[in-house]
Design an enzyme around this catalytic site. Structure first.
Site, PDB file in Angstrom:
ATOM      1  N   ASP A  44       0.853  -1.176   0.000  1.00 53.99           N
ATOM      2  CA  ASP A  44       0.000   0.000   0.000  1.00 53.99           C
ATOM      3  C   ASP A  44       0.896   1.234   0.000  1.00 53.99           C
ATOM      4  O   ASP A  44       2.086   1.155   0.331  1.00 53.99           O
ATOM      5  CB  ASP A  44      -0.899  -0.031   1.247  1.00 53.99           C
ATOM      6  N   ASP A  53      -2.169  -0.709   5.931  1.00 51.43           N
ATOM      7  CA  ASP A  53      -2.543  -0.226   7.256  1.00 51.43           C
ATOM      8  C   ASP A  53      -4.013   0.162   7.357  1.00 51.43           C
ATOM      9  O   ASP A  53      -4.500   0.457   8.445  1.00 51.43           O
ATOM     10  CB  ASP A  53      -1.679   0.971   7.654  1.00 51.43           C
ATOM     11  N   ASP A  79      -7.323  -2.507   3.151  1.00 46.82           N
ATOM     12  CA  ASP A  79      -6.244  -3.468   2.913  1.00 46.82           C
ATOM     13  C   ASP A  79      -6.544  -4.819   3.549  1.00 46.82           C
ATOM     14  O   ASP A  79      -5.839  -5.805   3.278  1.00 46.82           O
ATOM     15  CB  ASP A  79      -4.916  -2.942   3.474  1.00 46.82           C
TER      16      ASP A  79
END
Length: 1048
Positions: free
Chosen positions: A394, A747, A751
């Site tokens: 990410d 985070d 996700d």
């Protein structure tokens, strides 16, 4: 949108004019004295399932909830109630009970201890009753030695297990688990363990539900992830109304350890700790189940094979004695002697140091993880992470620091830097609506007042909130407090990863004749199509024609190329009639608002900067050098994602292709019918590096062949504007091709699905509870440089265990078994006594092999290609070539030559020793039986010392796979390992004790040996080392040679 529901018997009314649909609760008698039994959680019921069935909290009205738990909808619990309730215990679920008896049995009988027990039993039998009227004390001594080994091994396993568990528990305690509650009318953040029954809890997207909660206030889009409780991945809506009589099915309850996947809510805690539904389920689940790690499974498989071979050879040896030797050569061996001599079959094939090293590796991993503040939920994940071939990362909060600031804001005709406080700012006619949207369409809030105010909410909203506060200074003098006091928030749709925008409907207080405003902020590419007008810096609105749209998009692209996240701020005035339908349900109003997302006025753009982490580029470079492809998977705009990807080294190519370029590429045809060879899909080292950026819209159009092209040809990939479902799809498609082991870092709530579906999920410690629960590894200090350390550690553990096996097997299976083979089939006296065989296997070898677990990484460890976890095993044919056709084939002839050399010095030639069988008795070749016995005793000790010292060469050889010892000395440099030196000293001390210990000489017949037989084995050790150094030189010099292809 926030909704509430009055009690069926209540006298409250909703304020229909402002349509907040929120309860005006009647005054509650919260100061009443209630009986202690009402405060205490329900008495513990023998059947936890029955206790769950008896819950009725979901059936009673909201008013009765507040009355039952003596709390208030506005004040929450007050001090007096808190003091009483805090005495009832902490809000923590006790772990499931551990079956200690099973662990103890595993310590005692696990690993190769099973074979040691077999050896112990048969040795005792050989002592008595098979030993006759005068049983040999030698056999009893060997049996006691075996028992001592079992006790020491079991104790070692227990100590290592305890130490590892203690380290892992200490790491887990570093996780801060907090909750937001209202107490005494103030919003407070407290540890989850301090929550009490009756607490008024505020829950937001991404948070873990801290206790069992009855929902009393909710947004319309509230959704829960109950997969941890139910096993189902579908999100469950949350409401304030009863939807089922079944406690686990109704939607007006939120259960501990589930997650808020979308929306927000407020609820009253009705159960904590072991009295929660999750706590009762844990109580019903019984004992904690032990699971083997990946390496443990491989070692266990190897152990079973070795044990089967050892037992088979032992049985075969006994059968041969009983069927042949006993009849053909009577007097050669008694039954007791045959058993004790065949004992070498059990000990020779047993690499007793291997299970010890596996157990030790877990402690080493745990210690290193603790130093890096890395929470590893299961140590097996480190082993898997060492195999990672693709890392999907990410962007926000992972590669970037997650601390956002508004750096620029702009209108149709002008853009401004927030750091500039010039009087030449925009006209207030443009700035006021921007300030209104930024402040009122915002989920971030100040938790307390004063100078040290903290902000709760996501990083983007927090940055915008700070930006609105900066407008209160000159020259703008826009007051956020005045703005908040002037408007009522009547409806709200929180931001989610699907809409990619947030909506708030506000109405001016005391002005029912003024139409309400709909305020929206979100992704420009999503909101631009819904806009018909745009504001200039002087506050004038102009139609959004093609030129205006191009001008706005140019500004967006300009900021995005600088790595900034761009947000569009829009508004629209709604006719009062549309917001005056008091009979509409919350869902109906939400659908109505979705329909109104059109004909918007674009007020302006905000450019938000989230800088990359300082060590992000170095970390990505290390990971890529290790043969791991790093992909970015983000919900951000494509240009912003590519800009950050270039800054951190994920994209290094100047030309970044698109979906259209990929489909038109020349290599497209070779992937058309490649579905049967998906495991071969990976870019070749000979091909040029290709980079590509794809959007969520591109992924929707993907066919299987497109995935084949993407995974098979591109090294640098950026996925932008992806939804959680698309992130999950990306991970699944990558795993299905190229035999990839996929790690995912993230985070956020979005996700979670990808983290859970990956082979190894890595979450940031500052991330959402959803991400931390779904991940297998949590970086508590948010340091992504820990990822390559963990990858290296996974590779190192596997590498060192291979070295342990490679060290243990040649001397054991060859050098020891050769003596048993010569005794049974060639009629030679046992060249290595059963005691020395056992002692060598379980003391000398174990001491030396442990040093290999402390080896540091070889210089090329992070330059090798990742191990294929599906195909590459702990041992393979190359491995056994090294063991049996190289090192082992050198060791046993050297050791056996020393035996024959000593016998020749005593006047016994080769043919005198071989095929002697039952001739070896008093008078043989003119020697008495005492002389012959002494010759055998000295020869056995010489053989023992020879293989002990030869293992020096074996140990130094296996420390490196390809690097020369000149560049990896155990005494200095980066590969210094003083444990190697200590183990060498230790093994010689054991040997000296065996030969010169008076008690051992008396019981086991050991004896001192001539001095030259201490020196000659060192030449053998040096020869083994030089021979292997030559092999490594050939491998390095001629990497494509036949020798290199056989190299382990």
């Amino acid at each position: 949108m926030v909704v509430g529901s009055p009690s069926p018997n209540g006298d409250m009314e909703a304020d229909q004019e402002n349509l907040r649909l929120q309860l005006n609760y009647r005054t509650l008698s919260i100061h009443q004295t209630i009986h202690p039994e009402n405060e205490v959680a329900p008495a513990k019921i023998a059947d936890p399932a029955n206790a769950i069935r008896q819950l009725d909290v979901h059936k009673i009205s909201i008013n009765d909830i507040f009355l039952r738990y003596s709390t208030s909808p506005t004040l929450g619990l007050e001090t007096a109630a808190l003091e009483r309730l805090s005495k009832l215990g902490k809000n923590a679920i006790p772990p499931p009970p551990t079956a200690y008896y099973k662990k103890v049995l595993n310590y005692i009988f696990g690993g190769f201890n099973f074979l040691m027990w077999v050896a112990f039993i048969v040795t005792i039998i050989s002592w008595r009753p098979l030993g006759g009227s005068d049983p040999p004390i030698f056999n009893f001594g060997v049996a006691m030695l075996l028992l001592l080994v079992i006790i020491v091994s079991a104790t070692f396993y227990a100590v290592v297990d305890f130490h590892t568990s203690r380290i892992m528990n200490s790491i887990k305690s570093l996780i801060s688990d907090d909750a937001t509650v209202i107490r005494n009318g103030e919003l407070q953040t407290i540890p989850v363990a301090d929550i009490v029954v009756g607490d008024l809890v505020k829950l937001q997207i991404g948070q873990r539900v801290p206790a069992d909660v009855r929902i009393v206030e909710t947004s319309t889009d509230l959704r829960f992830d109950r997969s941890l409780l139910t096993g189902e991945s579908d999100m469950v809506p949350g409401t304030i109304d009863l939807t089922s009589e079944n406690v686990l099915e109704t939607r007006n309850l939120a259960f501990k350890s589930t997650f808020v996947a979308q929306g927000s809510c407020t609820g009253v805690v009705f159960a904590i700790g072991p009295n929660t539904v999750m706590g009762r389920i844990v109580a019903m689940s019984g004992e904690h189940k032990f699971k083997l790690t990946t390496v443990q499974r491989e070692v266990w498989f190897f152990t079973k094979i070795v044990s089967a071979v050892a037992l088979s050879l032992f049985v075969l040896s006994i059968i041969i004695w009983a069927a042949w030797l006993r009849r053909s050569y009577p007097g050669f061996e008694t039954a007791s002697g045959a058993i004790i001599n065949s004992l070498g079959c059990l000990t020779a094939f047993v690499p007793q140091g291997l299970p010890v090293c596996v157990a030790l590796s877990l402690t080493i991993i745990a210690k290193r993880m603790a130093k890096r503040s890395i929470l590893v939920k299961n140590l097996a994940t480190i082993e898997t992470l060492g195999c990672t071939s693709v890392l999907c990362s990410d962007k926000t909060g992972t590669l970037t620091i997650g601390q956002m600031t508004v750096q620029s804001y702009g209108f149709l005709d002008q853009q401004y830097d927030t750091k500039e406080t010039s009087e030449k700012g925009p006209n207030l006619d443009a700035l006021e609506p921007m300030h209104m949207i930024a402040r009122l369409c915002n989920e971030a809030k100040y938790e307390n007042r004063g100078e040290s105010r903290t902000i709760t909410g996501n990083a983007t909203d927090a940055a915008i909130l700070r930006f609105t506060e900066s407008m209160s200074i000159l020259p703008f003098s826009l007051s956020s407090d005045q703005l908040i006091n002037a408007y009522d928030n009547t409806f709200e749709i929180p931001f989610n990863s699907r809409n990619k925008w947030m909506m708030t409907v506000i109405r001016e207080k005391g002005r029912p004749d003024v139409d309400p405003w709909m305020l929206i902020k979100g992704a420009p590419d999503v909101l631009f199509p819904a806009c018909t007008d745009a504001l200039k810096s002087d506050g004038m609105a102009v139609p959004m024609d093609d030129d205006v749209r191009r001008q706005i998009r140019d500004l967006q692209d300009s900021w995005s190329r600088q790595g900034r996240r761009v947000l569009a701020l829009c508004r629209k005035q709604l006719p009062a009639l549309k917001m005056n339908h008091s009979n509409l349900s919350a869902n109906d109003i939400e659908e109505l608002m979705y329909d109104e997302v059109r004909d918007l006025t674009l007020v302006g753009l905000l450019g938000i900067h989230d800088p990359p982490r300082d060590n992000a580029k170095d970390t990505v470079d290390i990971i890529r050098r290790a043969g791991v492809r790093v992909f970015m998977v983000t919900g951000d705009f494509a240009l912003t994602a590519v800009a950050i990807a270039k800054q951190v080294g994920i994209v290094t190519q100047e030309r970044v292709e698109t979906f259209a370029d990929m489909r038109n590429a020349d290599f497209g045809k070779e992937f058309t019918l490649l579905s049967k060879n998906l495991s071969d899909l990976t870019p070749s080292d000979d091909e040029p590096i290709r980079a590509i950026v794809l959007t969520g819209d591109d992924i929707i159009q993907f066919a299987p062949d497109d995935w084949n092209r993407l995974i098979g040809k591109y090294t640098e990939i950026v996925f932008s504007r992806t939804t959680p479902e698309q992130k999950l799809l990306i991970v699944e498609q990558i795993k299905a091709r190229g035999d990839n082991t996929v790690a995912v870092t993230g985070d956020g709530v979005n996700d979670g699905p990808a983290l859970k579906a990956s082979d190894v999920g890595v979450a940031m410690g500052s991330g959402s509870d959803v991400a931390k629960e779904a991940a297998a590894i949590v970086l508590l200090n948010n340091d992504i440089s820990s990822i390559p350390v963990a990858i290296e550690m996974g590779r190192l553990v596997f590498d060192n265990l291979k070295k342990v096996i490679l060290y243990l097997m040649p001397a054991g299976t060859y050098s020891e078994f050769a003596t048993v083979f010569a005794n049974v089939f060639l009629g030679m006296q046992l060249a290595l006594s059963s005691y020395l065989q056992v002692c060598f296997s379980i003391t000398n070898d174990v001491v030396m092999s442990i040093s290999l677990m402390y080896e540091g990484p070889e210089s090329d460890l992070m330059l090798r290609k990742p191990r294929n976890a599906r195909k590459d095993r702990l041992t393979d044919w190359r491995f056994f070539v090294q063991i049996y056709l190289f090192i082992g084939l050198t060791m046993w002839p050297c050791a056996m030559s020393m035996w024959f050399y000593y016998m020749s010095l005593q006047g016994l030639g080769f043919h005198d020793v071989i095929l002697a069988y039952n001739k070896w008795e008093d008078g043989y070749k003119g020697f008495t039986i005492d002389q012959l016995t002494q010759f055998v005793a000295v020869g056995q000790c010489i053989y023992y010392i020879t293989i002990v010292i030869m293992q020096y060469g074996g140990l130094l050889s296996v420390r490196n796979r390809r690097v020369s010892i000149l560049h990896s000395s155990p005494l200095w440099g980066p590969r210094r390992n003083l444990v190697v030196v200590a183990s060498m000293i230790g093994t010689v001390l054991i040997a000296v004790t065996n030969l010169y210990g008076p008690g051992l000489q008396k019981v086991f017949g050991t004896t001192p040996i001539p001095g030259k037989f201490w020196g000659l084995p060192f030449s053998f050790a040096l020869g083994i080392l030089l021979m292997d150094e030559t092999r490594k030189l050939i491998v390095r010099t001629y990497p494509n040679s036949f020798v290199a292809k056989m190299a382990w």
